[in-house]
Design an enzyme around this catalytic site. Structure first.
Site, short mmCIF file in Angstrom:
data_model
loop_
_atom_site.label_atom_id
_atom_site.label_comp_id
_atom_site.label_asym_id
_atom_site.label_seq_id
_atom_site.Cartn_x
_atom_site.Cartn_y
_atom_site.Cartn_z
NE ARG A 150 -3.50 -2.71 0.28
CZ ARG A 150 -4.01 -3.50 1.23
NH1 ARG A 150 -3.33 -3.73 2.35
NH2 ARG A 150 -5.19 -4.06 1.06
CG ASP A 179 -3.07 -5.76 -1.30
OD1 ASP A 179 -4.15 -5.65 -1.91
OD2 ASP A 179 -2.99 -6.24 -0.16
CG HIS A 252 -6.13 -8.26 -1.50
ND1 HIS A 252 -6.36 -6.94 -1.21
CD2 HIS A 252 -6.89 -8.99 -0.64
CE1 HIS A 252 -7.21 -6.85 -0.20
NE2 HIS A 252 -7.56 -8.08 0.15
CD GLU A 316 -10.08 -8.09 3.04
OE1 GLU A 316 -10.65 -7.56 4.01
OE2 GLU A 316 -9.11 -7.56 2.45
CG ASP A 408 -4.08 -1.34 10.26
OD1 ASP A 408 -4.09 -2.31 11.07
OD2 ASP A 408 -4.88 -1.25 9.31
CD1 TRP A 457 -3.64 -4.59 8.40
CD2 TRP A 457 -2.85 -5.16 6.41
NE1 TRP A 457 -3.79 -5.94 8.27
CE2 TRP A 457 -3.32 -6.33 7.06
CE3 TRP A 457 -2.31 -5.29 5.12
CZ2 TRP A 457 -3.26 -7.60 6.48
CZ3 TRP A 457 -2.26 -6.56 4.54
CH2 TRP A 457 -2.72 -7.68 5.21
CB THR A 458 1.21 0.86 4.94
OG1 THR A 458 1.25 0.13 3.71
CG2 THR A 458 2.16 0.24 5.95
#
Ligand code: ACM
Length: 531
Positions: A150, A179, A252, A316, A408, A457-458
């Site tokens: 990300r 991703d 993703h 996901e 995060d 997570w970013t």
């Protein structure tokens, strides 16, 4: 158990610490005796403690610091060690080289915290408190996941991240390399993965509101070279940290599909590297060319990363494209699957088998793991109950549900907390309370729990400073609990952490202050972080 002495405030807490009278003085004439097999620990001692104290720590046959492998300590496993600090000598022993590396970090924490800032000019003696320490971790998997997809992070920062993990005896860096929003590792056979997939035109700015998403106007890009990644693996190994790569599939995968649309469910479609956050419904197709791609990519990944586990994502993955695609539906029927939705587990199982054939262990995100073959280790991230469901099925599990391990998320409900993923906060205590394998579970199920890890997570954390602020001190809590297991002791941890923060200060870590009051100034002050 009360902390006996401030200078023995170690994080994570060793299994057994007995204070002894006196101090061991480390000076210019202190030398190191390295017995066969202890060379990696001697190298680390010289690098870290030599740098911390600015002392030469020369080798000699009668050194007062003794590093030795000792088969008698086999009961302490790969990572356990014994450390005796007396006024005359400092003796570090372990059954294996990794145990010695853990012990070096303990010696480091026994130094006065100011040593960790690179020494004090003019100071050439340092005192360590005498003690007898016997130490062994509760769980073999104590990790952190960093999402460099990300927001790309410079490789130098990954080195620092590993350094700080190793200080806390964390042993696994999980690198989320791909991703929807970016692909960060070059693959020789598919140069467009980084040629196209490493750059997006802009990024979503903040959570999606009632009027949809807002975007900045700033292109974001970055990828590593294979040599940089190999050097990171070597650096981590010198600290006893394994780097586990993750290549996401079958969802993703938008960045890969922007580079190679023919791998998708509609090859005629042109896709951008995704600029939104969230779950993208564009996923890999299920034709043979896709499996050739996955195998080729993973062969190159395995060539760079020697880790036992290789993470292939799996979370996901909307199945809407497969349900709409006549080709995907035909594939599901040809494979004897009940419907197109079942292609998800089938896809991961096929790719996982390729890893197993090459002697690796496939690792996947799992809600409960029910769709994955049992040779997958699963990382349960969703609900706290899912780890139990997965071990009941017989999976090995890294138990890391989001309510306790997603760093995060904000550290508190303070509206002044620096930017974090929207959602309930994950306070320090919640991280420390997280028990990967509760004592009430049957022993054979507990044995399947490898441990836990934190996740950074970013989407919202963009810079090293932001990542570090979100990580600390919560990563200290995760390290403490995953090393000590069921012996978690919150008041004792807080007391040790008060001393440990001096070490974080010395290392320039922008952590959330322990006594931060719910005001914007309190949390933004130390952190140098965008409010
Ligand atoms: C995840 O948070 N989707 C693993």
């Amino acid at each position: 158990m009360p902390v006996p002495r401030l200078d023995l405030s170690l994080v994570p807490r060793p299994s057994r610490v007995s204070p002894r009278p006196g101090r061991f003085v480390l000076g210019r004439d202190t030398t190191v005796r390295t017995l066969p097999g202890a060379e990696p620990a001697a190298a680390l001692l010289r690098t870290l403690i030599g740098r911390d104290t600015r002392l030469p720590l020369h080798a000699s046959a009668d050194g007062r610091i003794v590093l030795a492998l000792d088969p008698e300590l086999e009961g302490l496993g790969d990572e356990g060690y014994g450390l005796t600090v007396s006024p005359q000598a400092l003796l570090l022993r372990a059954a294996g080289p990794t145990g010695l590396l853990r012990g070096v970090q303990t010696i480091r924490q026994l130094l006065p915290p100011e040593a960790l800032s690179g020494g004090v000019p003019g100071t050439d003696t340092w005192e360590l408190p005498c003690a007898e320490i016997s130490d062994v971790p509760a769980y073999p998997w104590r990790g952190a996941m960093l999402d460099v997809a990300r927001h790309f992070q410079p490789v130098e920062y990954l080195h620092r991240y590993v350094d700080l993990m190793a200080l806390h005896k964390l042993n696994t860096l999980h690198l989320h390399l791909t991703d929807d929003q970016g692909w960060r590792m070059p693959v020789d056979a598919y140069p467009r993965l980084t040629g196209v997939g490493a750059r997006r035109a802009r990024s979503q700015d903040g959570p999606t509101g009632p009027d949809g998403a807002r975007f900045d106007a700033v292109p974001h890009s970055g990828s590593y070279t294979k040599e940089e990644l190999r050097a990171l693996v070597r650096h981590a190994a010198s600290l006893g940290v394994e780097v586990v790569p993750e290549i996401e599939m079958p969802g993703h995968a938008r960045a890969a599909l922007a580079a190679y649309p023919e791998l998708g469910n509609d090859p005629s479609r042109e896709l951008d590297v995704w600029t939104h956050w969230g779950v993208c419904d564009t996923v890999f197709g299920v034709h043979e060319e896709v499996f050739d791609f996955c195998r080729t990519v993973l062969d190159e990944v395995m060539d760079v990363f020697p880790s036992r586990h290789i993470h292939i994502g799996g979370d996901e993955c909307p199945t809407t494209e497969w349900e709409r695609s006549p080709a995907a539906r035909a594939r599901a029927a040809a494979e004897g699957l009940p419907d197109a939705r079942a292609l998800h587990g089938w896809f991961l199982g096929r790719v996982g088998a390729h890893l197993v054939e090459r002697g690796r262990v496939p690792l996947g995100w799992a809600v409960t793991g029910s769709e994955l073959p049992l040779d997958f280790t699963v990382m349960t991230w969703h609900e706290p109950t899912h780890a139990r469901t997965a071990v009941e099925r017989g999976h090995r599990v890294v138990a890391a549900h989001h309510r306790a391990t997603y760093l995060d998320y904000a550290q508190s409900g303070d509206p002044g907390e620096p930017v974090a993923q929207p959602g309930a906060p994950v306070p320090l205590r919640t991280v420390h309370d997280h028990e990967p394998a509760p004592a009430a579970w049957p022993e054979e199920q507990r044995a399947l729990v490898l441990g836990t890890q934190a996740h950074v997570w970013t989407e919202y954390a963009r810079t090293p400073d932001e990542i570090e602020y979100l990580s600390y001190p919560r990563l200290c809590a995760l390290a403490d609990r995953s090393w000590s297991g069921g012996r978690g002791d919150w008041p004792g941890f807080v007391e040790r952490l008060r001393h440990h923060t001096a070490r974080l200060d010395a290392l320039g870590v922008p952590y959330r202050p322990l006594d931060a009051r719910p005001s914007p100034a309190a949390s933004a002050g130390t952190a140098r972080i965008r409010p």
